[in-house]
Write a protein that holds these residues in place. Structure first.
Motif, short mmCIF file in Angstrom:
data_model
loop_
_atom_site.label_atom_id
_atom_site.label_comp_id
_atom_site.label_asym_id
_atom_site.label_seq_id
_atom_site.Cartn_x
_atom_site.Cartn_y
_atom_site.Cartn_z
N SER A 38 0.81 -1.22 0.00
CA SER A 38 0.00 0.00 0.00
C SER A 38 0.85 1.27 0.00
N GLY A 39 2.16 1.13 0.15
CA GLY A 39 3.05 2.30 0.06
C GLY A 39 3.68 2.71 1.36
N LYS A 40 3.59 1.87 2.39
CA LYS A 40 4.17 2.21 3.69
C LYS A 40 5.27 1.20 4.05
N GLY A 41 6.18 1.63 4.87
CA GLY A 41 7.14 0.70 5.42
C GLY A 41 8.33 0.44 4.53
N ARG A 42 8.86 -0.77 4.65
CA ARG A 42 10.15 -1.12 4.07
C ARG A 42 10.05 -1.59 2.62
N PHE A 43 11.15 -2.12 2.14
CA PHE A 43 11.25 -2.69 0.80
C PHE A 43 11.03 -4.19 0.92
N LEU A 44 10.22 -4.76 0.04
CA LEU A 44 9.86 -6.17 0.13
C LEU A 44 10.81 -7.01 -0.71
N LEU A 45 11.28 -8.11 -0.13
CA LEU A 45 12.14 -9.04 -0.85
C LEU A 45 11.56 -10.44 -0.70
N ILE A 46 11.04 -10.97 -1.80
CA ILE A 46 10.48 -12.32 -1.83
C ILE A 46 11.54 -13.20 -2.47
N ILE A 47 12.13 -14.09 -1.69
CA ILE A 47 13.37 -14.71 -2.12
C ILE A 47 13.46 -16.16 -1.66
N ILE A 78 11.84 -9.45 4.51
CA ILE A 78 12.10 -10.65 3.73
C ILE A 78 11.00 -11.70 3.92
N VAL A 79 10.56 -12.25 2.79
CA VAL A 79 9.58 -13.34 2.78
C VAL A 79 10.21 -14.50 2.00
N PRO A 80 10.35 -15.69 2.61
CA PRO A 80 10.98 -16.80 1.90
C PRO A 80 10.02 -17.46 0.91
N ARG A 81 10.53 -17.78 -0.26
CA ARG A 81 9.78 -18.57 -1.23
C ARG A 81 9.80 -20.03 -0.79
N ILE A 82 8.62 -20.60 -0.58
CA ILE A 82 8.51 -22.05 -0.37
C ILE A 82 7.46 -22.52 -1.39
N TYR A 83 7.93 -22.70 -2.61
CA TYR A 83 7.05 -23.03 -3.73
C TYR A 83 6.89 -24.54 -3.80
N THR A 84 5.69 -25.01 -3.51
CA THR A 84 5.46 -26.45 -3.33
C THR A 84 5.00 -27.17 -4.59
N THR A 85 4.56 -26.41 -5.61
CA THR A 85 4.06 -27.05 -6.83
C THR A 85 4.79 -26.56 -8.07
N LYS A 86 5.94 -25.93 -7.87
CA LYS A 86 6.67 -25.37 -9.01
C LYS A 86 7.35 -26.48 -9.80
N PHE A 126 12.32 -19.92 12.41
CA PHE A 126 12.87 -18.67 11.91
C PHE A 126 11.88 -17.51 11.87
N ASP A 127 10.66 -17.72 12.36
CA ASP A 127 9.64 -16.66 12.38
C ASP A 127 9.34 -16.12 10.99
N PHE A 128 9.47 -16.97 10.00
CA PHE A 128 9.11 -16.62 8.62
C PHE A 128 7.81 -17.31 8.24
N PHE A 129 6.94 -16.56 7.55
CA PHE A 129 5.79 -17.18 6.90
C PHE A 129 6.01 -17.07 5.40
N ALA A 130 5.57 -18.07 4.68
CA ALA A 130 6.07 -18.30 3.33
C ALA A 130 5.29 -17.60 2.24
N ALA A 131 5.95 -17.54 1.06
CA ALA A 131 5.32 -17.21 -0.21
C ALA A 131 5.22 -18.49 -1.02
N ASP A 132 4.11 -18.66 -1.72
CA ASP A 132 3.95 -19.82 -2.60
C ASP A 132 3.12 -19.40 -3.80
N GLU A 133 3.27 -20.13 -4.90
CA GLU A 133 2.45 -19.90 -6.08
C GLU A 133 1.16 -20.72 -5.99
N MET A 134 0.04 -20.07 -6.25
CA MET A 134 -1.24 -20.78 -6.23
C MET A 134 -1.48 -21.38 -7.61
N LEU A 135 -0.76 -22.46 -7.90
CA LEU A 135 -0.94 -23.12 -9.18
C LEU A 135 -2.28 -23.83 -9.24
N TYR A 136 -2.70 -24.41 -8.11
CA TYR A 136 -3.97 -25.14 -8.02
C TYR A 136 -4.83 -24.48 -6.92
#
Length: 331
Positions: A38-47, A78-86, A126-136
Motif C-alpha cells: 500500500s506504500g508504507k514501510g520497508r522494501f519487500l524481498l520475496i526470495i 524478507i519473505v521466503p519462497r517455499i514453492y510447493t508445486t513449481k 525462523f519466524d518466517f511465513f512463506a510465499a507460494d504460487e497458487m498453481l492449483y
C-alpha cells in the motif's frame, strides 16, 4: 479417461495432524506485507528456491536468510519462497514437492503433509511465513494458515478461476504478467482480484470480499519471435501505471529478477536488482523484488547436489547475501 487413485486428505484432517500455534504472529507478518504494497514501510524481498525440493536444504537456506534478514530488517522485509508445486517445464519432469515429496513418491497426500510440515518448521525456527504460487486454487486451503504471500503465475494470470480465487485471499497476492507480456491484461487481472466476486470453488458457491493488496509482478515476456524480453525498465513501469490509472487500481509492482527478465540466467539477478534500486523514480511504484536463490548457484536435473535447484537456475547463498547487503545500502 482418468482413474481415481485415492481420496485426498481433508483440509481439517491435515491441519489436525500438523497444527500451528502462532496465528497472531502470522497476522502481523501478513499485515507488514500489505503495508508495503500500500506504500508504507520497508522494501519487500520475496526470495528463495525456484522450487522447494528438499526439506533439509530449505531449512538450511532459511537459517542463512534469517541471519541476513536481522542485519537489514530496518530497510528490507524478507519473505521466503517455499514453492510447493513449481515444476520443470518439460512434460513428465519434476512437478514440485507437493506432487513428488523427496522426488520419489506420487502420493499427493504425502506431499500435502510434507509441504505443510516444511512451512511449519520454517515458521517455528525462523519466524518466517512463506510465499507460494497458487498453481492449483483447490489446494490453497491446506496452507492458508501458513502462507503470507501468494503469486499467480504467468501461465495462470489470464485464467478466470485464478483471478476470482485471488479475490478471496486474506493475504497479499502478486499477479505475474502473462507470458506474452500484455500489461492491459495484467491490470485487468488485478482489477478482478480487487473486486468482490461470485463464483464456484471446491463444490461451493463463493462470494469473495475482494483483495485490496493485489498487485503486479513484472517477470519479462516472450515476444512474437519466441525470444525472452525484459520488462523491468522505466518504460514498462510507466506503461503499467497508465493501465492502472485507467482502471483506478493501485499501480504497485514487484520486479521478478529472474525468468524472462534475466533470460533465465541467475547470475543476471544482481544486476537487475541493482538497476531497479538505483533508479529513484521507481520507488513510488516498485515495492520490492522477487529473487530466485538457493544454497548453490545454478540448477541440476537430478537431486544430486544438496541445495541446488531442480527447476530454474538460482543464485547461490553467498552471492545472495552480498546482493541483499548491496540493496540495503542503496535504500
Amino acid at each position: 479417461m482418468y482413474q481415481r487413485v485415492r481420496k485426498l486428505i481433508s483440509v481439517s484432517e491435515a491441519k489436525k495432524l500438523y497444527p500451528i500455534d502462532f496465528s497472531a504472529s502470522k497476522i502481523d507478518f501478513d499485515n507488514k506485507i500489505k503495508e508495503i504494497i500500500s506504500g508504507k514501510g520497508r522494501f519487500l524481498l520475496i526470495i528463495g528456491p525456484c522450487s522447494a525440493d528438499n526439506h533439509d536444504a530449505v531449512l538450511k537456506y532459511c537459517e542463512h536468510l534469517k541471519r541476513i534478514s536481522e542485519k537489514v530488517q530496518d530497510k528490507i522485509f524478507i519473505v521466503p519462497r517455499i514453492y510447493t508445486t513449481k515444476p520443470r517445464s518439460e512434460a513428465g519432469a519434476y512437478r514440485g514437492i507437493l506432487h513428488s515429496p523427496n522426488c520419489e513418491s506420487e502420493d499427493i497426500n504425502k506431499g500435502i503433509l510434507s509441504a505443510r510440515q516444511l512451512m511449519i518448521d520454517v515458521a517455528k525456527n525462523f519466524d518466517f511465513f512463506a510465499a507460494d504460487e497458487m498453481l492449483y486454487p483447490n489446494l490453497y486451503m491446506y496452507f492458508d494458515d501458513l502462507l503470507s504471500y501468494i503469486t499467480i503465475g504467468a501461465r495462470s494470470s489470464e485464467d478466470q478461476l485464478h483471478r476470482l480465487a485471488a479475490s478471496g485471499l486474506d493475504v497479499a497476492v502478486g499477479i505475474k504478467n502473462p507470458m506474452h507480456g500484455n500489461l492491459k491484461s495484467l491490470a485487468q487481472a488485478i482489477k478482478t482480484a480487487s473486486l468482490s466476486n461470485h463464483f464456484t470453488l471446491n463444490g461451493y458457491e463463493i462470494v469473495s470480499s475482494g483483495n485490496r493488496s493485489a498487485h503486479a509482478i513484472l517477470r519479462g515476456f516472450i515476444d512474437s519471435n519466441g525470444k525472452m524480453q525484459a520488462n523491468y525498465t522505466r518504460g514498462y513501469i510507466d506503461k503499467f501505471a497508465f493501465e492502472c490509472s485507467e482502471l483506478d487500481i493501485n499501480p504497485a509492482i514487484i520486479i521478478d529478477c529472474n525468468h524472462a527478465n534475466s533470460g533465465k540466467n541467475c547470475l543476471m539477478e544482481p544486476q537487475i536488482a541493482m538497476d531497479v534500486v538505483n533508479t529513484p523514480q521507481n520507488r513510488s511504484i516498485v515495492k520490492g523484488l522477487m529473487i530466485e536463490s538457493y544454497l548453490l548457484d545454478g540448477k541440476q536435473s537430478k537431486p544430486i547436489e544438496f541445495g541446488k535447484s531442480l527447476t530454474d537456475e538460482c543464485l547461490g547463498i553467498e552471492k545472495t547475501e552480498k546482493l541483499i547487503y548491496d540493496i540495503a545500502e542503496k535504500l
